[in-house]
Motif scaffolding. Sequence first.
Motif, PDB file in Angstrom:
ATOM      1  N   SER A  47       0.832  -1.205   0.000  1.00  0.00           N
ATOM      2  CA  SER A  47       0.000   0.000   0.000  1.00  0.00           C
ATOM      3  C   SER A  47       0.864   1.251   0.000  1.00  0.00           C
ATOM      4  CB  SER A  47      -0.928  -0.003   1.213  1.00  0.00           C
ATOM      5  OG  SER A  47      -1.857  -1.069   1.135  1.00  0.00           O
ATOM      6  N   GLU A  48       1.945   1.256   0.778  1.00  0.00           N
ATOM      7  CA  GLU A  48       2.835   2.414   0.816  1.00  0.00           C
ATOM      8  C   GLU A  48       3.538   2.612  -0.518  1.00  0.00           C
ATOM      9  OE1 GLU A  48       5.456   1.755   4.047  1.00  0.00           O
ATOM     10  OE2 GLU A  48       3.929   2.116   5.606  1.00  0.00           O
ATOM     11  N   ILE A  49       3.964   1.514  -1.144  1.00  0.00           N
ATOM     12  CA  ILE A  49       4.628   1.615  -2.450  1.00  0.00           C
ATOM     13  C   ILE A  49       3.657   2.169  -3.487  1.00  0.00           C
ATOM     14  CG2 ILE A  49       5.692   0.269  -4.301  1.00  0.00           C
ATOM     15  CD1 ILE A  49       6.795  -1.613  -2.164  1.00  0.00           C
ATOM     16  N   ALA A  50       2.420   1.682  -3.476  1.00  0.00           N
ATOM     17  CA  ALA A  50       1.422   2.173  -4.427  1.00  0.00           C
ATOM     18  C   ALA A  50       1.101   3.642  -4.188  1.00  0.00           C
ATOM     19  CB  ALA A  50       0.155   1.324  -4.326  1.00  0.00           C
ATOM     20  N   GLU A  51       1.022   4.030  -2.925  1.00  0.00           N
ATOM     21  CA  GLU A  51       0.706   5.424  -2.598  1.00  0.00           C
ATOM     22  C   GLU A  51       1.812   6.361  -3.086  1.00  0.00           C
ATOM     23  OE1 GLU A  51      -1.106   7.852   1.249  1.00  0.00           O
ATOM     24  OE2 GLU A  51      -0.090   5.913   1.527  1.00  0.00           O
ATOM     25  N   ASP A  52       3.071   5.970  -2.910  1.00  0.00           N
ATOM     26  CA  ASP A  52       4.183   6.793  -3.378  1.00  0.00           C
ATOM     27  C   ASP A  52       4.155   6.939  -4.901  1.00  0.00           C
ATOM     28  OD1 ASP A  52       5.026   7.061  -0.790  1.00  0.00           O
ATOM     29  OD2 ASP A  52       6.524   5.459  -0.900  1.00  0.00           O
ATOM     30  N   GLN A  59      -7.367   7.472  -9.048  1.00  0.00           N
ATOM     31  CA  GLN A  59      -8.093   7.057  -7.853  1.00  0.00           C
ATOM     32  C   GLN A  59      -7.287   5.969  -7.139  1.00  0.00           C
ATOM     33  OE1 GLN A  59     -12.051   5.855  -8.913  1.00  0.00           O
ATOM     34  NE2 GLN A  59     -12.517   7.755 -10.009  1.00  0.00           N
ATOM     35  N   LEU A  60      -7.021   6.200  -5.867  1.00  0.00           N
ATOM     36  CA  LEU A  60      -6.227   5.275  -5.065  1.00  0.00           C
ATOM     37  C   LEU A  60      -7.137   4.521  -4.121  1.00  0.00           C
ATOM     38  CD1 LEU A  60      -3.281   4.407  -4.592  1.00  0.00           C
ATOM     39  CD2 LEU A  60      -3.136   6.182  -2.831  1.00  0.00           C
ATOM     40  N   GLU A  61      -7.145   3.197  -4.229  1.00  0.00           N
ATOM     41  CA  GLU A  61      -7.978   2.352  -3.378  1.00  0.00           C
ATOM     42  C   GLU A  61      -7.065   1.416  -2.590  1.00  0.00           C
ATOM     43  OE1 GLU A  61     -10.724   0.337  -5.890  1.00  0.00           O
ATOM     44  OE2 GLU A  61     -11.750   2.175  -6.556  1.00  0.00           O
ATOM     45  N   LEU A  62      -6.965   1.677  -1.263  1.00  0.00           N
ATOM     46  CA  LEU A  62      -6.073   0.907  -0.404  1.00  0.00           C
ATOM     47  C   LEU A  62      -6.872   0.233   0.705  1.00  0.00           C
ATOM     48  CD1 LEU A  62      -3.187   3.523  -0.005  1.00  0.00           C
ATOM     49  CD2 LEU A  62      -3.393   1.687  -1.699  1.00  0.00           C
ATOM     50  N   VAL A  87      -7.855   6.729 -13.981  1.00  0.00           N
ATOM     51  CA  VAL A  87      -6.948   5.614 -13.702  1.00  0.00           C
ATOM     52  C   VAL A  87      -7.177   5.200 -12.259  1.00  0.00           C
ATOM     53  CG1 VAL A  87      -4.556   4.872 -13.497  1.00  0.00           C
ATOM     54  CG2 VAL A  87      -5.221   6.394 -15.361  1.00  0.00           C
ATOM     55  N   VAL A  88      -7.357   3.899 -12.034  1.00  0.00           N
ATOM     56  CA  VAL A  88      -7.593   3.386 -10.690  1.00  0.00           C
ATOM     57  C   VAL A  88      -6.416   2.506 -10.288  1.00  0.00           C
ATOM     58  CG1 VAL A  88      -9.085   1.997  -9.211  1.00  0.00           C
ATOM     59  CG2 VAL A  88     -10.094   3.464 -10.986  1.00  0.00           C
ATOM     60  N   LEU A  89      -5.792   2.866  -9.170  1.00  0.00           N
ATOM     61  CA  LEU A  89      -4.716   2.067  -8.586  1.00  0.00           C
ATOM     62  C   LEU A  89      -5.212   1.511  -7.268  1.00  0.00           C
ATOM     63  CD1 LEU A  89      -1.809   1.052  -8.304  1.00  0.00           C
ATOM     64  CD2 LEU A  89      -1.178   3.304  -7.406  1.00  0.00           C
TER      65      LEU A  89
END
Length: 346
Positions: A197-202, A219-222, A260-262
């Motif tokens: 989650s931290e890697i994706a957020e960065d 869009q960030l979905e964690l 874009v959705v991550l």
Amino acid sequence: GLGDVYKRQDLVWAATAGRNSQGVGQVLVLTDTQPGIIAPAFGWFLLSALVTVALALLVALRLSRSLTRPIRRVSATTALLAEGDLTARVSDDDVRPDGEIAELVWSVNTMADGLDRARHRERDYLLSVSHDLRTPLTSIRGYAEALRDGAVDDPGAAGTVIEGEARRLERLVGDILLLARLESTGFAYDLRPHRLSEIAEDAAHAFGPDATERGLAIQLELPARDDVPGADTAVVDADRCGQIVANLLGNAVRYAHATVVLSVRTTPTRVEVRVSDDGPGIPEVDLAHVFERLYVGPSGPDARASGSGLGLAIVRELAQGMGGTVVARPSTLGGAEFEVSFPRAR
């Protein structure tokens, strides 16, 4: 009459004794040679043996010709392939479909098909890389000539463009070198437990300005932080995992229309990172090949992005090198979705 008949080997005799009219004693012996049992049939045996040998030679000759004909064709075809004629194929018109020769013919033709596809992929790859190199070089040359002629009102802006194109070239060359290193046995990973989650957020924050410039929303979905602690933790190389997410995000940002959705999702055994977009998507026929470095879709290079597919090839190599998997499929947003999955850390 004669007495008993006697036989020894092939000699047969009979003898009798008596007196003639004068009273003189006489002995009569009759002999004969008896022919062997096999002797009368030997000639027929010899004739039949000669006929059998002749028929066997004829059958063997026809059979050898039927067997060696496809083998000779295979030999001629492989010679053409070795000379560079990748269109050569072995005809299987007179080959039994269930025999070893048919399997040999199929193997040679399959190998020829693979070589032909590889040559076309290499050609498309070179065309795509040439396109990627030529575009920034053309821009750099144009601005350099304008600076030399004094035709640029804002040299600083021109320098910024030149710097950006130079960085683009640097990234492309770096991708090529990285792929070469990934294939070598000496490439090492610094594997440690990290929260994906931290890697994706960065990565999402790093692409924020680029997405905003293009009019896109990331869009960030964690997973919620109050979920199972460590559920999104995997043993990975943080830098290389970040490069995977960055490559997927960069690909999505280049093709997306608006969104874009991550997302990061967890299962009892794995942690999944998904990148989806609402772009044109990937044709079904290309989904199985998008991670191949030499594969270029039928549409060819796109003006918005690299057509060489180096970024996706790097994603697969890095994911597999860290024990993960990567798949591509249609997105529910209408575009493409890429999923990278790693085993959960214990």
